[in-house]
Design a protein around this motif. Sequence first.
Motif, PDB file in Angstrom:
ATOM      1  N   THR A 109       2.957  -4.016  -5.231  1.00  0.00           N
ATOM      2  CA  THR A 109       3.015  -3.543  -3.852  1.00  0.00           C
ATOM      3  C   THR A 109       1.611  -3.320  -3.322  1.00  0.00           C
ATOM      4  O   THR A 109       0.833  -2.562  -3.906  1.00  0.00           O
ATOM      5  CB  THR A 109       3.815  -2.226  -3.755  1.00  0.00           C
ATOM      6  OG1 THR A 109       5.120  -2.453  -4.280  1.00  0.00           O
ATOM      7  CG2 THR A 109       3.928  -1.761  -2.314  1.00  0.00           C
ATOM      8  N   ALA A 110       1.275  -3.968  -2.216  1.00  0.00           N
ATOM      9  CA  ALA A 110      -0.046  -3.814  -1.611  1.00  0.00           C
ATOM     10  C   ALA A 110      -0.126  -2.499  -0.844  1.00  0.00           C
ATOM     11  O   ALA A 110       0.852  -2.035  -0.264  1.00  0.00           O
ATOM     12  CB  ALA A 110      -0.324  -4.982  -0.673  1.00  0.00           C
ATOM     13  N   ILE A 111      -1.309  -1.877  -0.867  1.00  0.00           N
ATOM     14  CA  ILE A 111      -1.591  -0.694  -0.062  1.00  0.00           C
ATOM     15  C   ILE A 111      -2.711  -1.076   0.890  1.00  0.00           C
ATOM     16  O   ILE A 111      -3.764  -1.547   0.470  1.00  0.00           O
ATOM     17  CB  ILE A 111      -1.995   0.497  -0.955  1.00  0.00           C
ATOM     18  CG1 ILE A 111      -0.806   0.889  -1.846  1.00  0.00           C
ATOM     19  CG2 ILE A 111      -2.441   1.682  -0.112  1.00  0.00           C
ATOM     20  CD1 ILE A 111      -1.111   1.974  -2.847  1.00  0.00           C
ATOM     21  N   ARG A 112      -2.474  -0.896   2.192  1.00  0.00           N
ATOM     22  CA  ARG A 112      -3.360  -1.480   3.197  1.00  0.00           C
ATOM     23  C   ARG A 112      -4.500  -0.582   3.652  1.00  0.00           C
ATOM     24  O   ARG A 112      -5.503  -1.082   4.157  1.00  0.00           O
ATOM     25  CB  ARG A 112      -2.518  -1.883   4.425  1.00  0.00           C
ATOM     26  CG  ARG A 112      -1.375  -2.836   4.110  1.00  0.00           C
ATOM     27  CD  ARG A 112      -1.869  -4.138   3.531  1.00  0.00           C
ATOM     28  NE  ARG A 112      -0.786  -5.088   3.275  1.00  0.00           N
ATOM     29  CZ  ARG A 112      -0.938  -6.252   2.660  1.00  0.00           C
ATOM     30  NH1 ARG A 112      -2.136  -6.602   2.220  1.00  0.00           N
ATOM     31  NH2 ARG A 112       0.085  -7.049   2.458  1.00  0.00           N
ATOM     32  N   SER A 113      -4.356   0.736   3.540  1.00  0.00           N
ATOM     33  CA  SER A 113      -5.407   1.599   4.077  1.00  0.00           C
ATOM     34  C   SER A 113      -5.503   2.890   3.281  1.00  0.00           C
ATOM     35  O   SER A 113      -4.613   3.224   2.493  1.00  0.00           O
ATOM     36  CB  SER A 113      -5.144   1.912   5.557  1.00  0.00           C
ATOM     37  OG  SER A 113      -3.876   2.537   5.709  1.00  0.00           O
ATOM     38  N   TRP A 114      -6.598   3.625   3.510  1.00  0.00           N
ATOM     39  CA  TRP A 114      -6.860   4.852   2.780  1.00  0.00           C
ATOM     40  C   TRP A 114      -6.162   6.032   3.442  1.00  0.00           C
ATOM     41  O   TRP A 114      -5.918   6.017   4.643  1.00  0.00           O
ATOM     42  CB  TRP A 114      -8.365   5.137   2.759  1.00  0.00           C
ATOM     43  CG  TRP A 114      -9.193   4.069   2.137  1.00  0.00           C
ATOM     44  CD1 TRP A 114     -10.056   3.222   2.764  1.00  0.00           C
ATOM     45  CD2 TRP A 114      -9.244   3.720   0.746  1.00  0.00           C
ATOM     46  NE1 TRP A 114     -10.641   2.375   1.866  1.00  0.00           N
ATOM     47  CE2 TRP A 114     -10.164   2.659   0.610  1.00  0.00           C
ATOM     48  CE3 TRP A 114      -8.597   4.201  -0.396  1.00  0.00           C
ATOM     49  CZ2 TRP A 114     -10.466   2.079  -0.619  1.00  0.00           C
ATOM     50  CZ3 TRP A 114      -8.900   3.621  -1.616  1.00  0.00           C
ATOM     51  CH2 TRP A 114      -9.821   2.575  -1.724  1.00  0.00           C
ATOM     52  N   PRO A 115      -5.874   7.073   2.671  1.00  0.00           N
ATOM     53  CA  PRO A 115      -5.446   8.318   3.309  1.00  0.00           C
ATOM     54  C   PRO A 115      -6.629   8.968   4.024  1.00  0.00           C
ATOM     55  O   PRO A 115      -7.776   8.528   3.887  1.00  0.00           O
ATOM     56  CB  PRO A 115      -4.983   9.173   2.124  1.00  0.00           C
ATOM     57  CG  PRO A 115      -5.815   8.694   0.979  1.00  0.00           C
ATOM     58  CD  PRO A 115      -5.983   7.206   1.205  1.00  0.00           C
ATOM     59  N   GLU A 116      -6.348  10.016   4.788  1.00  0.00           N
ATOM     60  CA  GLU A 116      -7.448  10.796   5.339  1.00  0.00           C
ATOM     61  C   GLU A 116      -8.233  11.424   4.189  1.00  0.00           C
ATOM     62  O   GLU A 116      -7.661  11.941   3.231  1.00  0.00           O
ATOM     63  CB  GLU A 116      -6.918  11.878   6.279  1.00  0.00           C
ATOM     64  CG  GLU A 116      -6.336  11.320   7.561  1.00  0.00           C
ATOM     65  CD  GLU A 116      -6.019  12.417   8.562  1.00  0.00           C
ATOM     66  OE1 GLU A 116      -6.730  13.444   8.563  1.00  0.00           O
ATOM     67  OE2 GLU A 116      -5.059  12.239   9.335  1.00  0.00           O
ATOM     68  N   LEU A 117      -9.557  11.360   4.286  1.00  0.00           N
ATOM     69  CA  LEU A 117     -10.448  11.879   3.245  1.00  0.00           C
ATOM     70  C   LEU A 117     -11.341  12.936   3.880  1.00  0.00           C
ATOM     71  O   LEU A 117     -11.997  12.683   4.898  1.00  0.00           O
ATOM     72  CB  LEU A 117     -11.311  10.751   2.673  1.00  0.00           C
ATOM     73  CG  LEU A 117     -10.568   9.545   2.085  1.00  0.00           C
ATOM     74  CD1 LEU A 117     -11.543   8.399   1.850  1.00  0.00           C
ATOM     75  CD2 LEU A 117      -9.874   9.929   0.797  1.00  0.00           C
TER      76      LEU A 117
END
Length: 329
Positions: A109-117
Amino acid sequence: MKSRPARPARRPVRTAAALAAAVLLAAGATACRSSAPAPAGPAARPAAPGSTAAPASTGAQAAKTVQIGRSAWWGGLRFDVKSATWTPGQGGEYTVVLDTAVTNTFTATAIRSWPELALDLAGTPVDGDPGSAVPPVPGATDPLPITFRGHPDRGRPFAFDGASLVLGGAGTAQGVVPLGQGGRAAVSLKPVDLRPSGTSLTSGRLTLNLKSAQLRADFGDGNGITTLKPGQRAVLVVFDMKGAVGPAGMAVDGTALRLKLPGGQEVGPTAAPIEAIYPDRPLRQDQAAWFVFSGATDGDYTFSVTDAPSPAAAVELTASGLAGSGPLS
């Protein structure tokens, strides 16, 4: 704090609808040691035990590095925070860079973006910048330096004590990695594997063969739509589904699945397969059902399937140590 060029707004984590059965989990948390802030003057104080001071210096103060050795999860990603380096700049500005390794715990499963950091400094957030890096491909681990640029608040020098890395936005379940003593308590959001009492359930024409079961604190469904709130949990059950059907076949959806919590409450899935089964295509592999709820506790979670009017078939999924991954309420 000086303003920084605006960065593109983060998009919510979006993943493919079919969440793979294998979720790679590895806890890599060790206790961290902090060091006191470097004093002003011609020479910096030696680094605390377990940390390494960087050799470079700027002005009257030298850069300082502390070893962290903690992990936190968010949205299917595992962040292994290795170390943090503080570097002073001009006019009181400073830069903090976290040396992290990030793993996509999904295998397909691809993950496209980062969480808020963010870096939480005694209640004041400083946004983190992952640069041009993108999340790793399924099953992979990539290095990720996260940069924070700040300015001492009211003349107080930066200190690792009281500083924490925070994953996730306000109002959502947040992973927290302290960089020193004090500050926010550590919250790993680490998924917990559930122990099944059996692996096969048959009700009427329908048979489910369990492949994995987890209780997650960081993620609520296979499409990335359900971001968990503080205290919520999601049970993820992955299975192969087979139907012994006649020429007309049968339709299967979430109405056939239920989860009973240790306290007796029964919930239906928030995300589940929608499939048609026919004699020439009786098998559907790697199906995922998600159940989101509040009030999770250690104990037995009963997962069941019903092909009405046949009786339900069920297995017990035993959970323990849930509080170790984060607050339960």
